[in-house]
Design a protein around this motif. Structure first.
Motif, short mmCIF file in Angstrom:
data_model
loop_
_atom_site.label_atom_id
_atom_site.label_comp_id
_atom_site.label_asym_id
_atom_site.label_seq_id
_atom_site.Cartn_x
_atom_site.Cartn_y
_atom_site.Cartn_z
N GLY A 28 44.42 66.33 21.93
CA GLY A 28 43.27 66.60 21.06
C GLY A 28 42.08 67.10 21.85
O GLY A 28 41.38 68.03 21.43
N SER A 35 42.92 70.64 23.09
CA SER A 35 42.91 71.59 21.99
C SER A 35 41.49 71.91 21.53
O SER A 35 41.14 73.06 21.27
CB SER A 35 43.74 71.04 20.82
OG SER A 35 43.75 71.93 19.74
N ALA A 36 40.65 70.87 21.42
CA ALA A 36 39.26 71.09 21.02
C ALA A 36 38.52 71.93 22.05
O ALA A 36 37.75 72.83 21.70
CB ALA A 36 38.55 69.75 20.81
N THR A 55 40.16 75.64 21.65
CA THR A 55 40.05 76.35 20.38
C THR A 55 38.66 76.31 19.76
O THR A 55 38.25 77.27 19.10
CB THR A 55 41.07 75.79 19.37
OG1 THR A 55 40.78 74.40 19.14
CG2 THR A 55 42.49 75.92 19.90
N LYS A 56 37.94 75.22 19.95
CA LYS A 56 36.63 75.09 19.32
C LYS A 56 35.48 75.55 20.23
O LYS A 56 34.41 75.93 19.73
CB LYS A 56 36.38 73.64 18.89
CG LYS A 56 37.34 73.15 17.82
CD LYS A 56 37.02 71.73 17.40
CE LYS A 56 37.99 71.25 16.32
NZ LYS A 56 37.70 69.85 15.89
N LEU A 92 32.13 67.18 23.06
CA LEU A 92 33.59 67.18 23.07
C LEU A 92 34.13 65.92 22.39
O LEU A 92 35.11 65.98 21.64
CB LEU A 92 34.08 67.26 24.52
CG LEU A 92 35.59 67.40 24.75
CD1 LEU A 92 36.12 68.65 24.06
CD2 LEU A 92 35.90 67.44 26.25
N ALA A 124 33.90 66.17 18.67
CA ALA A 124 34.90 67.11 18.15
C ALA A 124 36.26 66.46 17.95
O ALA A 124 37.03 66.86 17.06
CB ALA A 124 35.03 68.31 19.08
N VAL A 125 36.59 65.44 18.76
CA VAL A 125 37.89 64.78 18.63
C VAL A 125 37.77 63.43 17.93
O VAL A 125 38.77 62.71 17.79
CB VAL A 125 38.56 64.59 20.01
CG1 VAL A 125 38.88 65.94 20.62
CG2 VAL A 125 37.70 63.76 20.95
#
Length: 356
Positions: free
Chosen positions: A266, A269-270, A273-274, A285, A288-289
């Motif tokens: 997670g 990926s954040a 992609t984010k 961060l 975001a998760v």
């Protein structure tokens, strides 16, 4: 609150009894850490030949590598009783005095997370380690009196995950210091073979390799994953665990081939992609998760940095090419890691990267 993780370095309470049953009792049974094991064996053998208690021992390294097990082995090898406490439990000099005054001759005192002990207790420990004596202060103010108390010879085994936080005078009083390193896959396979024998499990060589490869170089995690694979095999009626069965079991528990769990993926990926691979601050961060910043920093980040999947820079966290590769994404041409010549590991002051 974060879900309990199979690959977390800390033990859950219900895991401790099972883990204790798998601990080796003597140095000959201890797998890995060859350098520390050889040096410690020499220290203990020399102490036995002199007929004296062993020198004080400091063990440092990440969680789950065997510091507590080695403390128990030291007591076993010296045929001495073991007393266990921890730095956070000793917040006053009186707490330490009560423990020290009740020790018997030759006893091994194990202090886990010794760097978290209070300063007054540390100062009392200096004299106890060097002279086997403590001064008990009775009364307060001008009427206070220091009463010297002689202690029987004992061996202190201190364990710490952050050796840099120990004051110099305390570090210098240890006769032997051993730093434990992460295990190789081959060493973890040996750990798993021993544990499988104790658990009466039938596992193929490929099955051991599969579990070891997902264990983050940590025996505690390897044993935990082996027990979960055992449960999966029992429910599915599988008598012999091969690589396919072990992989299927750990996939179900969301531990991938590189040892990353849901939180690790997670975070990666954040980040990719984010935030376009970063740099991004820790707090942003974590939001975001959906986790606390401390959870991301202490649970996920150390392994991601060690595996080269994430970098810490003065500007924040960044993803590396390996992160894109692990997530099956193309590496962008204008990536943040290309602009950062230096990546800082966890714990460095320059790598705080928490500003948003």
């Amino acid at each position: 609150m974060a879900e309990p993780s199979l690959v977390a370095s800390q033990e859950e309470p219900e895991e401790r009894a099972l883990e204790a049953a798998l601990r080796p009792k003597f140095l000959d049974e201890f797998v890995g850490q060859g350098r520390v094991r050889r040096q410690l064996s020499l220290v203990l053998e020399a102490s036995r030949m002199r007929g004296r208690t062993a020198d004080h021992v400091l063990l440092s390294g990440p969680p789950g590598l065997g510091k507590t097990t080695l403390a128990m082995i030291i007591a076993g090898e010296m045929n001495a009783p073991l007393r266990i406490s921890s730095g956070p439990a000793i917040q006053h000099a009186g707490d330490l005095a009560a423990i020290l005054s009740s020790l018997s001759e030759g006893e091994v005192l194990f202090l886990d997370e010794i760097h978290r002990m209070s300063r007054p207790a540390e100062e009392m420990l200096y004299m106890a380690m060097e002279d086997f004596r403590v001064d008990i202060v009775v009364g307060k103010g001008a009427g206070a009196t220091a009463i010297p108390l002689d202690l029987p010879p004992f061996t202190l085994v201190g364990a710490t995950t952050r050796a840099g936080l120990l004051p110099g005078p305390l570090r210098d009083r240890f006769g032997f210091t051993g730093h434990l390193e992460f295990y190789t896959v081959e060493e973890l396979e040996l750990v798993l073979r021993r544990s499988a024998g104790l658990l009466d499990l039938k596992v193929t060589s490929a099955g051991f390799t599969e579990v070891a490869g997902r264990s983050r170089g940590t025996p505690r995690i390897a044993n935990r994953l082996l027990r979960r694979v055992r449960d999966w095999a029992l429910v599915h009626g599988i008598e012999q665990i091969d690589a396919r069965a072990a992989g299927a079991a750990l996939d179900m528990y969301e531990v991938d081939a590189r040892g990353l769990d849901r939180l690790d993926r997670g975070v990666l990926s954040a980040l990719v992609t984010k935030f376009g691979g970063g740099p991004v601050g820790l707090s942003t961060l974590a939001i975001a998760v959906g986790e606390e910043p401390e959870t991301v920093e202490t649970v996920a980040e150390p392994y991601l940095v060690r595996e080269g999947l994430m970098g810490r820079t003065p500007r924040g966290r960044i993803a590396t090419p390996l992160a894109y590769e692990h997530l099956g994404l193309p590496v962008p041409a204008s990536a943040p890691f290309a602009e950062s010549a230096t990546l800082f590991g966890p714990g460095s002051d320059e790598a705080d990267g928490s500003l948003d």
